[in-house]
Design an enzyme around this catalytic site. Structure first.
Site, PDB file in Angstrom:
ATOM      1  N   TYR A 116      -6.589 -11.744   4.249  1.00  0.00           N
ATOM      2  CA  TYR A 116      -7.948 -11.308   4.624  1.00  0.00           C
ATOM      3  C   TYR A 116      -8.925 -11.350   3.453  1.00  0.00           C
ATOM      4  CZ  TYR A 116      -6.380  -6.747   2.833  1.00  0.00           C
ATOM      5  OH  TYR A 116      -5.874  -5.736   2.044  1.00  0.00           O
ATOM      6  N   GLU A 117      -8.408 -11.558   2.220  1.00  0.00           N
ATOM      7  CA  GLU A 117      -9.319 -11.684   1.077  1.00  0.00           C
ATOM      8  C   GLU A 117     -10.065 -13.014   1.105  1.00  0.00           C
ATOM      9  OE1 GLU A 117      -7.428 -10.366  -2.660  1.00  0.00           O
ATOM     10  OE2 GLU A 117      -6.075  -9.204  -1.381  1.00  0.00           O
ATOM     11  N   ALA A 154       2.910  -1.365   4.175  1.00  0.00           N
ATOM     12  CA  ALA A 154       2.496  -0.275   5.063  1.00  0.00           C
ATOM     13  C   ALA A 154       2.151  -0.925   6.390  1.00  0.00           C
ATOM     14  CB  ALA A 154       1.259   0.409   4.486  1.00  0.00           C
ATOM     15  N   HIS A 212      -7.815   3.737   6.132  1.00  0.00           N
ATOM     16  CA  HIS A 212      -6.966   3.327   5.008  1.00  0.00           C
ATOM     17  C   HIS A 212      -6.447   4.527   4.209  1.00  0.00           C
ATOM     18  CE1 HIS A 212      -5.325   0.552   2.119  1.00  0.00           C
ATOM     19  NE2 HIS A 212      -6.059   1.023   1.138  1.00  0.00           N
ATOM     20  N   ASN A 236       0.988   4.841  10.227  1.00  0.00           N
ATOM     21  CA  ASN A 236       0.126   5.335  11.328  1.00  0.00           C
ATOM     22  C   ASN A 236       0.649   4.755  12.640  1.00  0.00           C
ATOM     23  OD1 ASN A 236      -1.210   2.837   9.869  1.00  0.00           O
ATOM     24  ND2 ASN A 236      -1.800   2.699  12.030  1.00  0.00           N
ATOM     25  N   HIS A 296      -3.495  -0.551  -4.492  1.00  0.00           N
ATOM     26  CA  HIS A 296      -2.781  -1.690  -5.086  1.00  0.00           C
ATOM     27  C   HIS A 296      -3.228  -1.771  -6.543  1.00  0.00           C
ATOM     28  CE1 HIS A 296      -1.672  -4.234  -1.329  1.00  0.00           C
ATOM     29  NE2 HIS A 296      -1.649  -2.956  -1.053  1.00  0.00           N
ATOM     30  N   MET A 356      -0.670  -6.537   7.709  1.00  0.00           N
ATOM     31  CA  MET A 356      -1.499  -7.657   7.238  1.00  0.00           C
ATOM     32  C   MET A 356      -0.880  -8.388   6.048  1.00  0.00           C
ATOM     33  SD  MET A 356      -5.189  -5.783   7.496  1.00  0.00           S
ATOM     34  CE  MET A 356      -5.540  -4.621   8.827  1.00  0.00           C
ATOM     35  N   SER A 357       0.440  -8.357   5.934  1.00  0.00           N
ATOM     36  CA  SER A 357       1.052  -8.976   4.753  1.00  0.00           C
ATOM     37  C   SER A 357       2.439  -9.512   5.086  1.00  0.00           C
ATOM     38  CB  SER A 357       1.158  -7.947   3.621  1.00  0.00           C
ATOM     39  OG  SER A 357       2.111  -6.955   3.953  1.00  0.00           O
ATOM     40  N   HIS A 376      -3.856 -10.576  -0.130  1.00  0.00           N
ATOM     41  CA  HIS A 376      -3.734 -10.696   1.330  1.00  0.00           C
ATOM     42  C   HIS A 376      -4.564 -11.867   1.849  1.00  0.00           C
ATOM     43  CE1 HIS A 376      -2.886  -6.453   0.443  1.00  0.00           C
ATOM     44  NE2 HIS A 376      -2.122  -6.462   1.518  1.00  0.00           N
ATOM     45  N   SER A 384       0.837  -1.212   0.000  1.00  0.00           N
ATOM     46  CA  SER A 384       0.000   0.000   0.000  1.00  0.00           C
ATOM     47  C   SER A 384       0.866   1.254   0.000  1.00  0.00           C
ATOM     48  CB  SER A 384      -0.870   0.044   1.258  1.00  0.00           C
ATOM     49  OG  SER A 384      -1.773  -1.006   1.253  1.00  0.00           O
TER      50      SER A 384
HETATM   51  N1  HPA Z   1      -2.498  -2.383  11.539  1.00  0.00           N
HETATM   52  C1  HPA Z   1      -2.474  -3.366  10.624  1.00  0.00           C
HETATM   53  N2  HPA Z   1      -2.141  -3.177   9.359  1.00  0.00           N
HETATM   54  C2  HPA Z   1      -1.800  -1.940   8.984  1.00  0.00           C
HETATM   55  C3  HPA Z   1      -1.801  -0.857   9.874  1.00  0.00           C
HETATM   56  C4  HPA Z   1      -2.173  -1.098  11.225  1.00  0.00           C
HETATM   57  O1  HPA Z   1      -2.201  -0.195  12.081  1.00  0.00           O
HETATM   58  N3  HPA Z   1      -1.414   0.235   9.170  1.00  0.00           N
HETATM   59  C5  HPA Z   1      -1.173  -0.170   7.904  1.00  0.00           C
HETATM   60  N4  HPA Z   1      -1.404  -1.492   7.782  1.00  0.00           N
END
Ligand code: HPA
Length: 276
Positions: free
Chosen positions: A99-100, A127, A250, A238, A71, A214-215, A97, A39
């Site tokens: 989560y898909e 990210a 996001h 973040n 993406h 998440m990756s 990912h 991302s």
């Molecule tokens: N948590 C999980 N995945 C992420 C985050 C987060 O704070 N920021 C970017 N991807």
């Protein structure tokens, strides 16, 4: 058998098939290094120059269309020439990912295809949320090690692969020589698609995690198991949940990625010739 059926029944054969199709379409028989841009990292790929080939990933067997904003789902080839060395870089703009909900095979199909295409080094970017309070938004951090909270492996059967040096020390030290401000941290893999709760972040910190995302983890394991050297770079987009009291979204993640992209691209371009 369809390419998707092959992906689930014989994932390595599916990757070999995709690599052969990539070689045919691009007329580039061999790649040396792969980069997976997460991302907000697309701008970093642009710093590598003008691609010599580009296609939609889903034109290659076994790949599906991207599910996430930020993406693009493209595959590009770059020729990076320096000091008489010609390096072919295969770049995936985006990834699949966990989560898909499609299982782990599509998640690691890109890196397996890259290794079957000849890549000896795989750079995984992402990210992430910063758990370590010393990190600031927009900061790149090298992944030193990981904790898998999904416990999902791309491997099955009696494949007892050692992960002691999963994130290559050699490559981390090259990166740190190029940019001495680079920090290192432990990345925890969270399935998502929800972000974590503040209590989960507190648990992760206690466990020794610095970064959460998440990756990356399944891809790192799959690439390493096939003999590639792996570098993981997280961009802190973040502060993780509960740290500032702000809600996570996001758009903020994408914006922080975009802001840091040119710095990250320059760093990658400068270091790639030393990695091969
Ligand atoms: N948590 C999980 N995945 C992420 C985050 C987060 O704070 N920021 C970017 N991807």
């Amino acid at each position: 058998m369809s390419a998707t059926d092959l992906l689930y029944s014989d994932p390595l054969a599916a990757a070999t098939h995709a690599a052969a199709e990539l070689a045919k379409r691009s007329d580039i028989p061999h790649h040396d290094i792969a980069l997976v841009m997460g991302s907000g990292w697309v701008g970093a790929a642009d710093a590598l120059g003008t691609p010599t080939f580009e296609c939609d990933a889903h034109e290659l067997p076994g790949f599906s269309a991207p599910a996430v904003e930020g993406h693009s789902g493209k595959v590009r080839s770059y020729l990076i020439s320096e000091n008489g060395k010609n390096i072919r870089a295969l770049v995936f703009l985006g990834r699949t990912h966990l989560y898909e909900g499609k299982g782990v095979e599509p998640v690691v199909h890109g890196v397996r295809t890259a290794v079957q295409a000849g890549c000896k080094v795989v750079i995984l970017t992402n990210a992430c949320g910063g758990i370590n309070r010393d990190y600031s938004v927009g900061q790149p951090v090298l992944i030193r090690d990981h904790i898998s909270l999904t416990a999902v492996s791309p491997l099955s059967g009696a494949t007892f692969v050692d992960l002691t040096d999963l994130y290559s020390k050699r490559i981390r030290s090259i990166m740190k020589s190029a940019d001495s401000t680079l920090a290192e941290g432990v990345y925890v893999h969270w399935r998502g698609p929800t972000y974590e709760t503040p209590a989960e972040i507190a648990m992760m910190r206690t466990m020794g995690a610095d970064l959460v995302g998440m990756s990356t983890v399944p891809e790192a394991i799959a690439a390493h198991a096939l003999g590639a050297e792996v570098l993981g770079i997280s961009l802190v987009t973040n502060a993780a949940a509960g740290i500032t009291g702000e809600k996570l979204n996001h758009e903020e993640v994408i914006a922080a990625g975009k802001a840091a992209a040119s710095r990250m691209g320059a760093l990658l371009k400068q270091t790639i010739p030393q990695l091969i």
